[in-house]
Design a protein around this motif. Structure first.
Motif, PDB file in Angstrom:
ATOM      1  N   MET A  15     -35.162 -62.057  76.344  1.00 62.00           N
ATOM      2  CA  MET A  15     -35.964 -63.272  76.218  1.00 62.00           C
ATOM      3  C   MET A  15     -35.119 -64.422  75.662  1.00 62.00           C
ATOM      4  N   ALA A  16     -34.289 -64.130  74.675  1.00 64.64           N
ATOM      5  CA  ALA A  16     -33.408 -65.163  74.119  1.00 64.64           C
ATOM      6  C   ALA A  16     -32.424 -65.649  75.181  1.00 64.64           C
ATOM      7  N   PHE A  17     -31.898 -64.721  75.971  1.00 61.62           N
ATOM      8  CA  PHE A  17     -30.979 -65.106  77.043  1.00 61.62           C
ATOM      9  C   PHE A  17     -31.695 -65.985  78.069  1.00 61.62           C
ATOM     10  N   ALA A  18     -32.924 -65.616  78.445  1.00 61.88           N
ATOM     11  CA  ALA A  18     -33.684 -66.405  79.422  1.00 61.88           C
ATOM     12  C   ALA A  18     -33.919 -67.818  78.908  1.00 61.88           C
ATOM     13  N   ALA A  19     -34.280 -67.944  77.630  1.00 62.10           N
ATOM     14  CA  ALA A  19     -34.537 -69.272  77.055  1.00 62.10           C
ATOM     15  C   ALA A  19     -33.270 -70.119  77.056  1.00 62.10           C
ATOM     16  N   SER A  20     -32.169 -69.534  76.622  1.00 65.46           N
ATOM     17  CA  SER A  20     -30.925 -70.309  76.568  1.00 65.46           C
ATOM     18  C   SER A  20     -30.437 -70.666  77.975  1.00 65.46           C
ATOM     19  N   SER A  21     -30.597 -69.748  78.897  1.00 64.19           N
ATOM     20  CA  SER A  21     -30.210 -70.017  80.283  1.00 64.19           C
ATOM     21  C   SER A  21     -31.045 -71.155  80.867  1.00 64.19           C
ATOM     22  N   ASP A  22     -32.338 -71.136  80.598  1.00 65.42           N
ATOM     23  CA  ASP A  22     -33.215 -72.183  81.120  1.00 65.42           C
ATOM     24  C   ASP A  22     -32.860 -73.538  80.509  1.00 65.42           C
ATOM     25  N   THR A  25     -29.091 -74.401  82.008  1.00 71.54           N
ATOM     26  CA  THR A  25     -28.885 -74.502  83.462  1.00 71.54           C
ATOM     27  C   THR A  25     -30.151 -74.813  84.254  1.00 71.54           C
ATOM     28  N   MET A  26     -31.291 -74.790  83.596  1.00 72.56           N
ATOM     29  CA  MET A  26     -32.598 -74.944  84.253  1.00 72.56           C
ATOM     30  C   MET A  26     -32.823 -73.856  85.297  1.00 72.56           C
ATOM     31  N   THR A  27     -32.224 -72.692  85.080  1.00 71.55           N
ATOM     32  CA  THR A  27     -32.472 -71.529  85.937  1.00 71.55           C
ATOM     33  C   THR A  27     -32.568 -70.286  85.062  1.00 71.55           C
ATOM     34  N   ILE A  28     -33.329 -69.327  85.552  1.00 74.18           N
ATOM     35  CA  ILE A  28     -33.419 -68.009  84.929  1.00 74.18           C
ATOM     36  C   ILE A  28     -33.079 -67.012  86.025  1.00 74.18           C
ATOM     37  N   SER A  29     -32.031 -66.280  85.827  1.00 76.64           N
ATOM     38  CA  SER A  29     -31.561 -65.337  86.839  1.00 76.64           C
ATOM     39  C   SER A  29     -32.611 -64.266  87.137  1.00 76.64           C
ATOM     40  N   ASN A  30     -32.681 -63.881  88.405  1.00 80.88           N
ATOM     41  CA  ASN A  30     -33.548 -62.767  88.785  1.00 80.88           C
ATOM     42  C   ASN A  30     -33.164 -61.496  88.043  1.00 80.88           C
ATOM     43  N   GLN A 126     -23.912 -87.196  75.400  1.00 79.82           N
ATOM     44  CA  GLN A 126     -23.370 -87.696  76.661  1.00 79.82           C
ATOM     45  C   GLN A 126     -22.160 -86.851  77.056  1.00 79.82           C
ATOM     46  N   GLY A 127     -22.130 -86.472  78.291  1.00 78.73           N
ATOM     47  CA  GLY A 127     -21.061 -85.608  78.783  1.00 78.73           C
ATOM     48  C   GLY A 127     -21.446 -84.134  78.762  1.00 78.73           C
ATOM     49  N   ALA A 128     -22.505 -83.801  78.050  1.00 75.07           N
ATOM     50  CA  ALA A 128     -23.004 -82.419  78.057  1.00 75.07           C
ATOM     51  C   ALA A 128     -23.933 -82.281  79.263  1.00 75.07           C
ATOM     52  N   SER A 129     -23.505 -81.515  80.247  1.00 76.78           N
ATOM     53  CA  SER A 129     -24.257 -81.451  81.508  1.00 76.78           C
ATOM     54  C   SER A 129     -25.692 -80.982  81.303  1.00 76.78           C
ATOM     55  N   TRP A 130     -25.910 -80.037  80.397  1.00 75.46           N
ATOM     56  CA  TRP A 130     -27.269 -79.533  80.171  1.00 75.46           C
ATOM     57  C   TRP A 130     -28.162 -80.637  79.610  1.00 75.46           C
ATOM     58  N   ALA A 131     -27.635 -81.455  78.691  1.00 71.41           N
ATOM     59  CA  ALA A 131     -28.431 -82.529  78.095  1.00 71.41           C
ATOM     60  C   ALA A 131     -28.706 -83.627  79.115  1.00 71.41           C
ATOM     61  N   GLU A 132     -27.702 -83.943  79.917  1.00 68.96           N
ATOM     62  CA  GLU A 132     -27.899 -84.967  80.948  1.00 68.96           C
ATOM     63  C   GLU A 132     -28.925 -84.502  81.981  1.00 68.96           C
ATOM     64  N   ARG A 133     -28.885 -83.216  82.338  1.00 65.02           N
ATOM     65  CA  ARG A 133     -29.853 -82.655  83.291  1.00 65.02           C
ATOM     66  C   ARG A 133     -31.262 -82.704  82.688  1.00 65.02           C
ATOM     67  N   LEU A 134     -31.380 -82.304  81.440  1.00 62.31           N
ATOM     68  CA  LEU A 134     -32.677 -82.300  80.763  1.00 62.31           C
ATOM     69  C   LEU A 134     -33.222 -83.717  80.598  1.00 62.31           C
ATOM     70  N   HIS A 135     -32.340 -84.680  80.462  1.00 53.91           N
ATOM     71  CA  HIS A 135     -32.739 -86.071  80.226  1.00 53.91           C
ATOM     72  C   HIS A 135     -33.186 -86.789  81.499  1.00 53.91           C
ATOM     73  N   ARG A 136     -32.798 -86.272  82.659  1.00 59.75           N
ATOM     74  CA  ARG A 136     -33.187 -86.920  83.921  1.00 59.75           C
ATOM     75  C   ARG A 136     -34.703 -86.916  84.080  1.00 59.75           C
ATOM     76  N   LYS A 137     -35.243 -88.052  84.435  1.00 61.09           N
ATOM     77  CA  LYS A 137     -36.696 -88.162  84.579  1.00 61.09           C
ATOM     78  C   LYS A 137     -37.239 -87.354  85.757  1.00 61.09           C
ATOM     79  N   ASP A 138     -36.386 -87.068  86.743  1.00 56.99           N
ATOM     80  CA  ASP A 138     -36.838 -86.304  87.906  1.00 56.99           C
ATOM     81  C   ASP A 138     -36.645 -84.796  87.727  1.00 56.99           C
ATOM     82  N   ALA A 139     -36.132 -84.389  86.584  1.00 54.55           N
ATOM     83  CA  ALA A 139     -35.915 -82.960  86.330  1.00 54.55           C
ATOM     84  C   ALA A 139     -37.193 -82.322  85.790  1.00 54.55           C
TER      85      ALA A 139
END
Length: 166
Positions: A15-22, A25-30, A126-139
């Motif tokens: 569960m901790a891995f799923a949360a951190s992955s989400d 990366t905004m994905t949870i591996s199958n 800024q420059g952290a891809s996960w934060a930039e992805r999370l910050h996008r309004k269309d995400a």
């Protein structure tokens, strides 16, 4: 002893891995959902669950999967979130406290993410891809975080932990 350690650690670790992955990366591996399902099938009999109780947990998992895929089809949650919800329901069964806590945390997470997106991204992020992805309004919103956090909150009061006490 190994079964007890696995019962104590497998579900929380996944569960901790799923949360951190989400979050990152905004994905949870199958593989996470499959590992949860396989772990349940191996550990349920060791926890003293009978066939009827295992069947009820399976019914909870299938019910969660059906509901979650309807939410996925509407575009309200991601596919990984749907599969994680089903795997979590398999472990927890028809656990109303989990549903309540997950709903509260999911709502709070959504409000926090929406609030986060109203302001410019902090320089430190800024420059952290996960934060930039999370910050996008269309995400989307990484609901896996709320699902995992709720599961970890209720886990100490489940049959899995009670079986360790006996």
């Amino acid at each position: 002893m190994i079964i007890d350690a696995t019962r104590l650690l497998l579900f929380p670790a996944l569960m901790a891995f799923a949360a951190s992955s989400d979050l990152l990366t905004m994905t949870i591996s199958n593989k996470v959902s499959l590992a949860l399902a396989a772990g349940f099938l191996v550990l349920a009999p060791a926890a003293g669950m009978g066939i009827g109780e295992i069947g009820m947990h399976a019914a909870a998992g299938f019910t969660a999967l059906a509901v979650a895929f309807c939410l996925f089809a509407c575009g309200w949650i991601g596919g990984g979130d749907a599969k994680l919800a089903a795997a979590t329901a398999l472990w927890l069964g028809f656990d109303l406290p989990y549903l309540f806590v997950a709903s509260l945390l999911g709502g709070a997470l959504t409000l926090l993410v929406l609030q986060f997106r109203l302001f410019p991204l902090p320089i430190a992020l800024q420059g952290a891809s996960w934060a930039e992805r999370l910050h996008r309004k269309d995400a989307g919103v990484p609901y896996g975080i709320a699902l995992a956090a709720a599961a970890l909150i209720v886990y100490p009061d489940t049959i899995w932990m009670h079986a360790l006490a006996s």
